[in-house]
Design a protein around this motif. Structure first.
Motif, mmCIF file in Angstrom:
data_model
loop_
_atom_site.group_PDB
_atom_site.id
_atom_site.type_symbol
_atom_site.label_atom_id
_atom_site.label_comp_id
_atom_site.label_asym_id
_atom_site.label_seq_id
_atom_site.Cartn_x
_atom_site.Cartn_y
_atom_site.Cartn_z
ATOM 1 N N PRO A 166 -10.722 8.116 -9.707
ATOM 2 C CA PRO A 166 -10.476 8.148 -11.161
ATOM 3 C C PRO A 166 -9.000 8.345 -11.513
ATOM 4 O O PRO A 166 -8.508 7.757 -12.479
ATOM 5 C CB PRO A 166 -11.328 9.329 -11.628
ATOM 6 N N LEU A 167 -8.281 9.154 -10.732
ATOM 7 C CA LEU A 167 -6.857 9.340 -11.008
ATOM 8 C C LEU A 167 -6.101 8.031 -10.776
ATOM 9 O O LEU A 167 -5.219 7.662 -11.571
ATOM 10 C CB LEU A 167 -6.281 10.433 -10.118
ATOM 11 N N LEU A 168 -6.430 7.329 -9.697
ATOM 12 C CA LEU A 168 -5.782 6.054 -9.412
ATOM 13 C C LEU A 168 -6.050 5.059 -10.545
ATOM 14 O O LEU A 168 -5.137 4.370 -11.008
ATOM 15 C CB LEU A 168 -6.303 5.502 -8.084
ATOM 16 N N LYS A 169 -7.284 5.006 -11.026
ATOM 17 C CA LYS A 169 -7.615 4.109 -12.135
ATOM 18 C C LYS A 169 -6.856 4.497 -13.395
ATOM 19 O O LYS A 169 -6.362 3.644 -14.135
ATOM 20 C CB LYS A 169 -9.129 4.132 -12.392
ATOM 21 N N ALA A 170 -6.760 5.795 -13.653
ATOM 22 C CA ALA A 170 -6.039 6.273 -14.840
ATOM 23 C C ALA A 170 -4.577 5.883 -14.776
ATOM 24 O O ALA A 170 -3.977 5.486 -15.790
ATOM 25 C CB ALA A 170 -6.176 7.785 -14.963
ATOM 26 N N MET A 171 -3.980 5.979 -13.602
ATOM 27 C CA MET A 171 -2.583 5.596 -13.454
ATOM 28 C C MET A 171 -2.397 4.119 -13.773
ATOM 29 O O MET A 171 -1.467 3.732 -14.500
ATOM 30 C CB MET A 171 -2.115 5.887 -12.023
ATOM 31 N N ARG B 39 2.855 14.649 -11.711
ATOM 32 C CA ARG B 39 3.102 14.762 -13.155
ATOM 33 C C ARG B 39 1.883 15.267 -13.909
ATOM 34 O O ARG B 39 2.009 16.017 -14.875
ATOM 35 C CB ARG B 39 3.537 13.408 -13.723
ATOM 36 N N THR B 40 0.708 14.854 -13.471
ATOM 37 C CA THR B 40 -0.521 15.232 -14.187
ATOM 38 C C THR B 40 -1.184 16.478 -13.608
ATOM 39 O O THR B 40 -2.158 16.977 -14.181
ATOM 40 C CB THR B 40 -1.527 14.064 -14.137
ATOM 41 N N GLN B 41 -0.644 16.963 -12.458
ATOM 42 C CA GLN B 41 -1.209 18.150 -11.815
ATOM 43 C C GLN B 41 -2.700 17.972 -11.515
ATOM 44 O O GLN B 41 -3.508 18.876 -11.740
ATOM 45 C CB GLN B 41 -0.990 19.390 -12.684
ATOM 46 N N ARG B 42 -3.036 16.806 -10.972
ATOM 47 C CA ARG B 42 -4.424 16.498 -10.629
ATOM 48 C C ARG B 42 -4.502 16.078 -9.168
ATOM 49 O O ARG B 42 -3.532 15.590 -8.586
ATOM 50 C CB ARG B 42 -4.976 15.373 -11.525
ATOM 51 N N LEU C 52 0.829 -1.206 0.000
ATOM 52 C CA LEU C 52 0.000 0.000 0.000
ATOM 53 C C LEU C 52 0.864 1.257 0.000
ATOM 54 O O LEU C 52 0.532 2.246 -0.678
ATOM 55 C CB LEU C 52 -0.922 -0.014 1.225
ATOM 56 N N SER C 53 1.968 1.245 0.727
ATOM 57 C CA SER C 53 2.866 2.395 0.731
ATOM 58 C C SER C 53 3.496 2.593 -0.641
ATOM 59 O O SER C 53 3.673 3.722 -1.108
ATOM 60 C CB SER C 53 3.960 2.212 1.789
ATOM 61 N N GLY C 54 3.846 1.480 -1.292
ATOM 62 C CA GLY C 54 4.392 1.572 -2.637
ATOM 63 C C GLY C 54 3.391 2.149 -3.610
ATOM 64 O O GLY C 54 3.737 2.966 -4.478
ATOM 65 N N LEU C 55 2.135 1.735 -3.483
ATOM 66 C CA LEU C 55 1.090 2.280 -4.336
ATOM 67 C C LEU C 55 0.917 3.776 -4.092
ATOM 68 O O LEU C 55 0.740 4.564 -5.044
ATOM 69 C CB LEU C 55 -0.226 1.541 -4.072
ATOM 70 N N LEU C 56 0.981 4.182 -2.841
ATOM 71 C CA LEU C 56 0.853 5.600 -2.515
ATOM 72 C C LEU C 56 2.014 6.406 -3.102
ATOM 73 O O LEU C 56 1.819 7.520 -3.606
ATOM 74 C CB LEU C 56 0.786 5.776 -0.999
ATOM 75 N N ASP C 57 3.217 5.837 -3.067
ATOM 76 C CA ASP C 57 4.375 6.502 -3.675
ATOM 77 C C ASP C 57 4.118 6.764 -5.158
ATOM 78 O O ASP C 57 4.364 7.865 -5.666
ATOM 79 C CB ASP C 57 5.631 5.638 -3.530
ATOM 80 N N ARG C 58 3.660 5.755 -5.843
ATOM 81 C CA ARG C 58 3.420 5.880 -7.282
ATOM 82 C C ARG C 58 2.292 6.860 -7.571
ATOM 83 O O ARG C 58 2.356 7.649 -8.517
ATOM 84 C CB ARG C 58 3.106 4.515 -7.869
ATOM 85 N N LEU C 59 1.263 6.800 -6.750
ATOM 86 C CA LEU C 59 0.129 7.698 -6.941
ATOM 87 C C LEU C 59 0.535 9.148 -6.717
ATOM 88 O O LEU C 59 0.102 10.054 -7.446
ATOM 89 C CB LEU C 59 -0.996 7.298 -5.985
#
Length: 230
Positions: A221-226, A213-216, A200-207
């Motif tokens: 929806p952002l998590l799904k887009a990633m 990068r996307t300034q969102r 979960l921490s790794g996922l949070l890092d990536r998110l």
């Protein structure tokens, strides 16, 4: 949806301070006591940590490693990725053995040699041994002499975090990054991905990186887009 197993690596800087000790306070206290005593004329008692994946074993070993390195100590480190372990080095102040249940025959031989030399070095005081695996010593798929050595000292079973604790840690990590993490996003993470804290921490890092990068804002929806872009 398939669960993802994510590796947080060393970028997050594991420390004893950022380890959520719920259910594992005794093990963390023992590590603090040992770290304060290395190096010394009387080495701390060996410690073996065991528990299911995601309970924080590698976090604690890396935290101990970094703490000792910051004290100027030289250390021996062995994990399954190290195919050709070196010989025991008399300059080491401690030996750390991670994921011992996955050791090859050569790694088991090296780990046994390190343990024996740490306890009975050619010169100087005994060295500390800190090891970790997924099973209690008696159940490890290792050579008998190594299993018995791993059971010599303090043995602690690490307990997984409860769901409220996972939520609290994710929120704490998000705040440290300056992120606003809604309950909806946390719900989605906990229901669609590997629930151990490392993943979960790794996922949070990536998110966090994707949001920058996307300034969102961080949303479901952002998590799904990633994930769709991977």
């Amino acid at each position: 949806m398939k669960q993802l197993a994510l590796d947080i690596g060393l970028a997050s800087g594991p420390t004893l301070e950022n380890f959520h000790a719920e259910g594992n306070a005794q093990a963390v206290a023992q590590l603090r006591q040992a770290l304060a005593a290395v190096p010394s004329s009387d080495a701390p008692t060996p410690v073996y940590l065991w528990g299911a994946p995601g309970t924080g074993k590698s976090h604690l070993l890396r935290a101990a490693y970094e703490a000792l390195r910051n004290q100027g100590a030289q250390l021996g480190w062995l994990d399954p990725r190290m195919r050709w372990p070196t010989a025991f080095d008399e300059r080491w102040s401690a030996v750390l053995l991670d994921d011992v249940q996955r050791y090859s025959e050569a790694q088991q031989a090296a780990a046994f040699n390190w343990f024996i030399n740490a306890m009975n070095p050619a010169s100087g005081a005994p060295r500390w041994v800190l090891a970790a695996g997924e099973l209690p010593p008696a159940d490890l798929p290792l050579r008998e002499d190594l299993r018995s050595r791993l059971a010599w000292g303090h043995v602690f079973q690490l307990q997984p975090l409860t769901e409220p604790a996972r939520r609290a840690v994710l929120q704490q990590q998000a705040r440290a990054r300056g992120l606003a993490l809604s309950a909806e996003v946390v719900d989605y993470m906990l229901s669609h991905f590997s629930r151990d804290l490392g993943s979960l921490s790794g996922l949070l890092d990536r998110l966090d990186g994707f949001a920058l990068r996307t300034q969102r804002a961080v949303t479901v929806p952002l998590l799904k887009a990633m994930l769709q872009g991977e």
